[in-house]
Design an enzyme around this catalytic site. Structure first.
Site, PDB file in Angstrom:
ATOM      1  N   GLU A 239       1.002  -1.264  -0.058  1.00 44.60           N
ATOM      2  CA  GLU A 239       0.052  -0.031  -0.055  1.00 44.60           C
ATOM      3  C   GLU A 239       1.267   1.354   0.220  1.00 44.60           C
ATOM      4  O   GLU A 239       1.679   1.604   0.996  1.00 44.60           O
ATOM      5  CB  GLU A 239      -0.811  -0.176   1.144  1.00 44.60           C
ATOM      6  CG  GLU A 239      -2.050  -1.100   1.498  1.00 44.60           C
ATOM      7  CD  GLU A 239      -3.022  -0.849   0.209  1.00 44.60           C
ATOM      8  OE1 GLU A 239      -3.170   0.334  -0.021  1.00 44.60           O
ATOM      9  OE2 GLU A 239      -3.774  -1.862   0.169  1.00 44.60           O
ATOM     10  N   CYS A 273      -2.405   9.453   2.386  1.00 40.35           N
ATOM     11  CA  CYS A 273      -2.189   8.654   1.234  1.00 40.35           C
ATOM     12  C   CYS A 273      -3.000   8.805   0.019  1.00 40.35           C
ATOM     13  O   CYS A 273      -2.789   9.245  -1.205  1.00 40.35           O
ATOM     14  CB  CYS A 273      -2.059   7.152   1.311  1.00 40.35           C
ATOM     15  SG  CYS A 273      -3.210   6.801   2.349  1.00 40.35           S
TER      16      CYS A 273
HETATM   17  P1  NAD Z   1       8.101   5.012   4.353  1.00 42.59           P
HETATM   18  O1  NAD Z   1       8.187   4.199   3.337  1.00 42.59           O
HETATM   19  O2  NAD Z   1       9.295   5.824   4.975  1.00 42.59           O
HETATM   20  O3  NAD Z   1       8.091   4.035   5.997  1.00 42.59           O
HETATM   21  C1  NAD Z   1       7.137   3.026   6.020  1.00 42.59           C
HETATM   22  C2  NAD Z   1       7.651   1.924   6.991  1.00 42.59           C
HETATM   23  O4  NAD Z   1       8.641   1.236   6.348  1.00 42.59           O
HETATM   24  C3  NAD Z   1       8.455   2.392   8.350  1.00 42.59           C
HETATM   25  O5  NAD Z   1       7.638   1.467   9.267  1.00 42.59           O
HETATM   26  C4  NAD Z   1       9.986   2.257   8.070  1.00 42.59           C
HETATM   27  O6  NAD Z   1      10.508   1.966   9.247  1.00 42.59           O
HETATM   28  C5  NAD Z   1       9.731   1.107   7.159  1.00 42.59           C
HETATM   29  N1  NAD Z   1      11.002   0.845   6.287  1.00 42.59           N
HETATM   30  C6  NAD Z   1      11.604   1.825   5.907  1.00 42.59           C
HETATM   31  N2  NAD Z   1      12.794   1.180   5.267  1.00 42.59           N
HETATM   32  C7  NAD Z   1      12.561  -0.119   4.979  1.00 42.59           C
HETATM   33  C8  NAD Z   1      13.057  -1.132   4.572  1.00 42.59           C
HETATM   34  N3  NAD Z   1      14.204  -1.047   3.805  1.00 42.59           N
HETATM   35  N4  NAD Z   1      12.623  -2.539   4.803  1.00 42.59           N
HETATM   36  C9  NAD Z   1      11.614  -2.633   5.437  1.00 42.59           C
HETATM   37  N5  NAD Z   1      11.070  -1.697   6.406  1.00 42.59           N
HETATM   38  C10 NAD Z   1      11.464  -0.580   5.968  1.00 42.59           C
HETATM   39  O7  NAD Z   1       6.667   5.652   4.799  1.00 42.59           O
HETATM   40  P2  NAD Z   1       6.378   6.819   5.709  1.00 42.59           P
HETATM   41  O8  NAD Z   1       7.106   7.953   5.327  1.00 42.59           O
HETATM   42  O9  NAD Z   1       6.248   6.089   6.919  1.00 42.59           O
HETATM   43  O10 NAD Z   1       4.731   6.943   5.225  1.00 42.59           O
HETATM   44  C11 NAD Z   1       4.242   7.895   4.109  1.00 42.59           C
HETATM   45  C12 NAD Z   1       4.020   7.091   2.782  1.00 42.59           C
HETATM   46  O11 NAD Z   1       3.212   6.266   3.194  1.00 42.59           O
HETATM   47  C13 NAD Z   1       3.588   8.233   1.753  1.00 42.59           C
HETATM   48  O12 NAD Z   1       4.120   7.885   0.558  1.00 42.59           O
HETATM   49  C14 NAD Z   1       2.074   7.736   1.853  1.00 42.59           C
HETATM   50  O13 NAD Z   1       1.174   7.888   0.544  1.00 42.59           O
HETATM   51  C15 NAD Z   1       2.064   6.393   2.021  1.00 42.59           C
HETATM   52  N6  NAD Z   1       0.877   5.681   2.646  1.00 42.59           N
HETATM   53  C16 NAD Z   1       0.235   4.855   1.954  1.00 42.59           C
HETATM   54  C17 NAD Z   1      -1.217   4.305   2.578  1.00 42.59           C
HETATM   55  C18 NAD Z   1      -2.041   3.432   1.616  1.00 42.59           C
HETATM   56  O14 NAD Z   1      -2.854   2.669   2.419  1.00 42.59           O
HETATM   57  N7  NAD Z   1      -1.728   3.192   0.267  1.00 42.59           N
HETATM   58  C19 NAD Z   1      -1.382   4.728   3.640  1.00 42.59           C
HETATM   59  C20 NAD Z   1      -0.882   5.698   4.462  1.00 42.59           C
HETATM   60  C21 NAD Z   1       0.392   6.103   3.939  1.00 42.59           C
END
Ligand code: NAD
Length: 495
Positions: A239, A273
């Site tokens: 997502e 998002c």
């Molecule tokens: P992010 O991708 O920076 O982090 C998300 C999660 O992934 C965190 O828990 C982080 O610690 C973890 N992570 C980071 N690097 C990783 C790796 N290499 N391996 C495994 N896990 C890792 O995202 P964010 O800044 O927390 O959230 C914002 C983003 O999320 C925006 O792009 C937003 O649009 C999206 N979002 C999407 C939805 C949806 O349902 N489609 C919902 C909410 C947010």
């Protein structure tokens, strides 16, 4: 017993409005994560053994605890993300509703069902049931630290899985709160555990032998997660982000459309998002619509006080992206009718409405994740659909139109579309939620969301011996001839 014990490395979650420490949490190592997954395996067997009714009863009790203590949870969400209490409560309410739906509907969606056995195997009783996967790893973002992970956690639990949840490093306290309250109603086994830390902890979860990873976050991280999961052929659900468009047709209710555009674009300081980032308006109503948006957006204020409509930007580095998008839009001929270059402070961004922005600028192409809107004039709704679809993202979309709403909605390349309201699909538990392209794949919520966390199990039970037994070496030439006749009768007609 929920949070996994690990010493001595810890990290702090901070209040983005003040920079103060909200809580200190362990940085779980790969060994810690593996141990949590190992514990979860035994818990998963026990949890699956409770059956639909036993699990539903526990989930409903958990839902009750979360509801009764929602003010406490909202305070924690407010502290870790900076969002106003009302917005924190809204995401909690939606999370509770999804949990209730998943608990109530899991048996109906996943339980054993008869299927037609067809003519060739008419002696068989065919059934399918959806069995739990085992241990599911959930990796969540910070922007909706309750609603977003609950869309995976509640559905995975209702389907009979144990869950190891890695919340965002910005909102570990909220993740721990969820697991701690769950352990109050399910004290027997660690069915829902939390591991905390940065990206490395998430990567360790991908490698820990879970049956599936449900990830919500940015597309860039989603790609890294897929690469890591590929090492062990661990399936993933992604997502990711969006660049959602809102379309306004000439016959739309303009007051409602303007209200929806501003709320959809600016609530949660634009850190949604499925937030509205781009607006395409039929030229016949463009000026009137823009005037309404300017009027409403001009009254929305970012700040840390109780009267503020939106809070700070949770992730400080996002401020640079928002600043770059606004600057690029203005440098390339765009105009700010509300906010603009000065809107970006060192914690808060004031609402910004941009017009005349070229379609190939960053503010139109990339996820801004701030309280900004670009509004563009279109000749007709064909052009609006074409421009809305000209993105690699495909998460949500919105249409305001009196007559053509459903037609335009169907033509939009997005996982979800709201007609004459905004983001409403996220609050309807029976609807699948997920994206296309850079916005990811797989679906949470609804029956599709339950099935993401289950594997179909097909069973063919012989009810009586067939006079035309096909699956034996004793099959005769007569049986083969009868079979040929039957198949010709059934499928051999010339059309
Ligand atoms: P992010 O991708 O920076 O982090 C998300 C999660 O992934 C965190 O828990 C982080 O610690 C973890 N992570 C980071 N690097 C990783 C790796 N290499 N391996 C495994 N896990 C890792 O995202 P964010 O800044 O927390 O959230 C914002 C983003 O999320 C925006 O792009 C937003 O649009 C999206 N979002 C999407 C939805 C949806 O349902 N489609 C919902 C909410 C947010």
């Amino acid at each position: 017993m929920t949070a996994v014990q690990a010493k001595p490395d810890t990290f702090d979650s901070l209040d983005p409005a003040t920079g103060e420490v909200v809580g200190s949490h362990p940085i779980h190592t790969a060994a810690d994560v593996e141990a949590a997954v190992e514990r979860a395996r035994a818990a998963a067997d026990w949890w699956a053994g409770l059956g639909f009714a036993g699990r539903a009863e526990r989930l409903q009790r958990w839902k009750g605890v979360v509801t009764r203590r929602s003010a406490q949870l909202a305070e924690l969400v407010h502290a870790e993300t900076g969002k106003p209490h009302g917005d924190a409560m809204l995401e909690i309410v939606l999370g509770i509703d999804h949990t209730a739906w998943a608990a109530k509907n899991a048996r109906r969606v996943l339980g054993r069902k008869r299927r037609s056995s067809g003519l060739l195997m008419a002696n068989q009783a065919a059934t399918v049931e959806f069995q739990p996967l085992g241990v599911v790893g959930v990796i969540g973002p910070w922007n909706y630290p309750v609603f977003t992970p609950m869309g995976s956690i509640a559905y995975a639990l209702a389907a009979g899985n144990a869950v190891v949840f890695k919340p965002s490093e910005y909102t570990p306290g909220v993740g721990k709160w969820l697991a701690d309250t769950f352990a109050e109603v399910v004290p027997e086994h660690p069915v829902l555990q939390v591991v905390t830390g940065y990206g490395e902890t998430g990567a360790a979860l991908c490698r820990a032998g879970v049956a599936k990873i449900a990830f919500t976050g940015s597309p860039a991280t989603g790609k890294k997660i897929m690469a890591t999961c590929a090492e062990t052929l661990t399936p993933v659900l992604i997502e990711a982000g969006g660049k959602d468009a809102l379309l306004v047709d000439a016959d739309a209710d303009l007051a409602a459309a303007a209200d929806a555009a501003v709320w959809g674009g600016m609530s949660n300081a634009g850190q949604t998002c499925t937030g509205v980032e781009r607006v395409y308006v039929h030229e016949r109503v463009y000026d009137e619509f823009v005037a309404k948006v300017v009027d409403i957006a001009g009254k929305v204020r970012a700040g840390g006080d109780a009267e503020a409509d939106i809070g700070p930007i949770t992730m400080p580095k996002q401020l640079d992206i928002i600043r770059r998008h606004i600057a690029d839009a203005l440098a390339r001929g765009g105009r700010a009718l509300v906010g603009g270059a000065d809107a970006v402070g060192d914690r808060y961004v004031q609402p910004t409405v941009l017009v005349d922005v070229p379609e190939d600028s960053a503010a139109v192409r990339e996820e801004t994740f701030g309280p900004t809107l670009t509004i563009a004039r279109v000749r007709d709704m064909d052009e609006a659909v074409e421009k809305a679809n000209a993105t690699e993202y495909g998460l949500g979309a919105t249409v305001f139109a009196r007559t053509r709403g459903m037609e335009l909605a169907a033509r939009l390349r997005s996982g979800m579309t709201a007609v004459n309201s905004v983001i409403s699909f996220a609050g309807i538990p029976s609807l699948p939620f997920g994206g296309i392209g850079e916005s990811g794949f797989g679906r949470i919520h609804g029956p599709e969301g339950l099935k993401e966390f289950a594997r179909p199990k097909a069973i063919a039970r012989q009810r009586f011996r067939s006079p035309m037994n096909l699956t034996t070496f004793t099959r005769t030439a007569k049986t083969d001839a009868n079979l040929a006749k039957l198949i010709t009768l059934l499928h051999g007609k010339r059309r």
